[in-house]
Design an enzyme around this catalytic site. Sequence first.
Site: not given
Length: 359
Positions: A56, A231, A296, A326
């Site tokens: 993110d 999202e 994201h 990630r």
Amino acid sequence: MQYSSSSLLYGGLLSLLLAVGGCGKDQAARPVTPSPPAPAPSSTTFTNPLLPTGADPFVAQKDGYYYYLHTTYNDLRIWKTAKMSDLPLATATIVWRPPTTGAAAGNLWAPELYFFDGKWYLYYSAGPAGPDLGQQRTWVLENASADPTTGTWVDKGRIFNPTEDFWAIDGTVLEQNGNRYFIWSGHNGRDGIQRLYISKMSNPWTLTGPRVELSHPEYPWENVGPPYVNEGPEILQRNGQTFLVYSASFCGTDDYTLGMLRTTTTADPMLPTSWRKSAQPVFTKNPSGNVYAPGHNGFFVSKDGSENWLVYHANNNPGEGCFDKRSPRMQKFSWNSDGTPNFGSPVAPNMPIRKPAGE
């Protein structure tokens, strides 16, 4: 009782995430193409990933500095650097540690940083500590310092629509027509599908007026899961157009991807009819380059202001799931003839990329 379906789904989601994110042992026998070795350091290039881990990612810019953030789960940190290609050399400052108990004690996700009206605001998602993710909400901090890595952060509490208070994460801000709007991913109180919502802001920590749904998973590429997800909304504006780029499908799959809505910079963003949704994803996995589940994202401009850059997270191998595999990456993007962004394909790990202009 209005949270029963969400709590049921997300109360067990952490176990699912762990199962997916921790499946490396089960998949050890699967053929995995190794990434090429990193090239020798260069004065003109860098390589992805920027950091070994970090989901993110988000970048804010002010006064010649970049302020980078990503999910660290247990606190909120800001990396300050004059050059994004030097991010691996930057030191993180922990700017917020949550209380040990309470409604925002754990699971801190997706921080975003903005400078509004002479103060910094840091938006993030959090809930009670522990494995039950069914109570995640969005929160905001305020700091009057000129530098967000210094000064005192003040807890302004939860940012939410009091008439429709449901599970909510990944808040971002749109400025349009002299107003500010908060956009986030949340539930409708009836199912566990993640939808994108918008509300008008009366100040940086308060929502006013109705909550309006802008998007939900419709196309097959948005419905790889469960759960079924829209999202991570992010705003990009250029030449009279506003783009809302979001992440679709479950992050635990290799098919996490970016979709896009678009409108004009003069339209009323509270009207769903103002927005047009792309029928195809705008940024997807690159198996031949060993990039999976890209999503994201955030945006920034180069040091000299001439280039647009995408920052996002991805995995290097299939089946690596939603947790520490990630890692953050960045790459320059261009523009199509119709004015829409062209993000291209995710660049393979360890491939030399020319540094942002001005660095």
